[in-house]
Design a protein around this motif. Structure first.
Motif, PDB file in Angstrom:
ATOM      1  N   ILE A  11       0.678  -1.241  -0.062  1.00 32.25           N
ATOM      2  CA  ILE A  11       0.098   0.014  -0.059  1.00 32.25           C
ATOM      3  C   ILE A  11       0.842   1.139  -0.068  1.00 32.25           C
ATOM      4  N   LEU A  12       0.936   1.854  -1.016  1.00 31.98           N
ATOM      5  CA  LEU A  12       1.724   3.190  -1.084  1.00 31.98           C
ATOM      6  C   LEU A  12       0.635   4.422  -1.118  1.00 31.98           C
ATOM      7  N   ALA A  50      -6.851  -2.696   1.930  1.00 33.15           N
ATOM      8  CA  ALA A  50      -6.382  -4.135   1.372  1.00 33.15           C
ATOM      9  C   ALA A  50      -7.366  -5.050   0.668  1.00 33.15           C
ATOM     10  N   LEU A  51      -8.503  -5.219   1.347  1.00 35.92           N
ATOM     11  CA  LEU A  51      -9.627  -5.762   1.027  1.00 35.92           C
ATOM     12  C   LEU A  51     -10.130  -5.178  -0.384  1.00 35.92           C
ATOM     13  N   ASP A  52     -10.075  -3.800  -0.731  1.00 38.04           N
ATOM     14  CA  ASP A  52     -10.437  -3.126  -1.875  1.00 38.04           C
ATOM     15  C   ASP A  52      -9.459  -3.435  -2.912  1.00 38.04           C
ATOM     16  N   GLY A  53      -8.115  -3.624  -2.612  1.00 36.83           N
ATOM     17  CA  GLY A  53      -7.176  -4.045  -3.407  1.00 36.83           C
ATOM     18  C   GLY A  53      -7.010  -5.533  -3.950  1.00 36.83           C
ATOM     19  N   GLY A  54      -7.927  -6.285  -3.194  1.00 41.41           N
ATOM     20  CA  GLY A  54      -7.982  -7.736  -3.554  1.00 41.41           C
ATOM     21  C   GLY A  54      -7.532  -8.612  -2.568  1.00 41.41           C
ATOM     22  N   ARG A 157      -1.418  -6.763  -9.785  1.00 42.80           N
ATOM     23  CA  ARG A 157      -2.649  -6.312  -9.766  1.00 42.80           C
ATOM     24  C   ARG A 157      -2.463  -4.783  -9.118  1.00 42.80           C
ATOM     25  N   ILE A 158      -2.816  -3.663  -9.825  1.00 48.03           N
ATOM     26  CA  ILE A 158      -2.674  -2.428  -9.430  1.00 48.03           C
ATOM     27  C   ILE A 158      -4.201  -1.789  -9.251  1.00 48.03           C
TER      28      ILE A 158
END
Length: 195
Positions: A11-12, A50-54, A157-158
């Protein structure tokens, strides 16, 4: 100097930007729902991103990199908020895995857009990194982020987070406000029927 291996999940985030958005949401929603809103829960926010990012439940390693202005010592609208004492080098573990925080100040020799975009390109170029969640200051350097991501390998996955849908690119998009509202303790049922 020894190079440290990055986590598979990154997470940046522009710390000053997420702090500003959290403040704006707090002011607007306190007025709208008629109650005091506490500071955003940093671990809860990181979980939602994190959840939204998969990322799904498991033994994941997630590195949270906070890029901030050199003079910024606190992310005022979050808890914990002290960048050096409470966030940099600290970690927490929950059902998604272990989250490790690091903070990078913007030094005099570079501006935030270049530091952020260079960090993003560096992270994305590492073979061990599989998933990157990006929270830039979309008001100031979204085009730089789009450019930095244009040649990223398709196997990564971005996900880019902004407060509204933005012009597309080689990445997924999510709305930043949802994760921040959850971290601020704002429930959807409080908003129903309010315009």
């Amino acid at each position: 100097m020894e190079e440290r291996k990055l986590c598979e999940n990154i997470i940046l985030a522009d710390a000053d930007y997420i702090d500003k958005v959290a403040f704006d949401l707090t002011v607007n929603f306190e007025r709208m729902i008629g109650r005091r809103i506490p500071k955003a829960d940093m671990p809860r926010w990181a979980d939602c991103v994190a959840l939204d990012g998969g990322i799904r439940q498991g033994e994941n390693n997630i590195q949270v990199i906070l890029i901030h202005n050199k003079e910024t010592t606190r992310i005022e609208n979050f808890a914990p908020s002290d960048i050096v004492k409470e966030l940099d080098g600290k970690a927490f573990k929950d059902n998604l895995g272990e989250f490790l925080f690091s903070a990078i100040p913007v030094e005099d020799m570079v501006d935030k857009e270049h530091l952020f975009c260079d960090s993003l390109m560096n992270v994305c170029s590492q073979p061990e990194v599989k998933r990157v969640m990006v929270i830039p200051n979309a008001d100031e350097y979204y085009d730089g982020v789009r450019h930095a991501l244009k040649n990223v390998d398709d196997d990564k996955r971005i996900t880019v987070f902004a407060m509204q849908p933005m012009a597309g690119g080689n990445f997924r998009q999510e709305i930043l406000g949802y994760s921040l509202m959850s971290a601020l303790g704002i429930r959807s049922e409080e908003l129903e029927g309010r315009n």
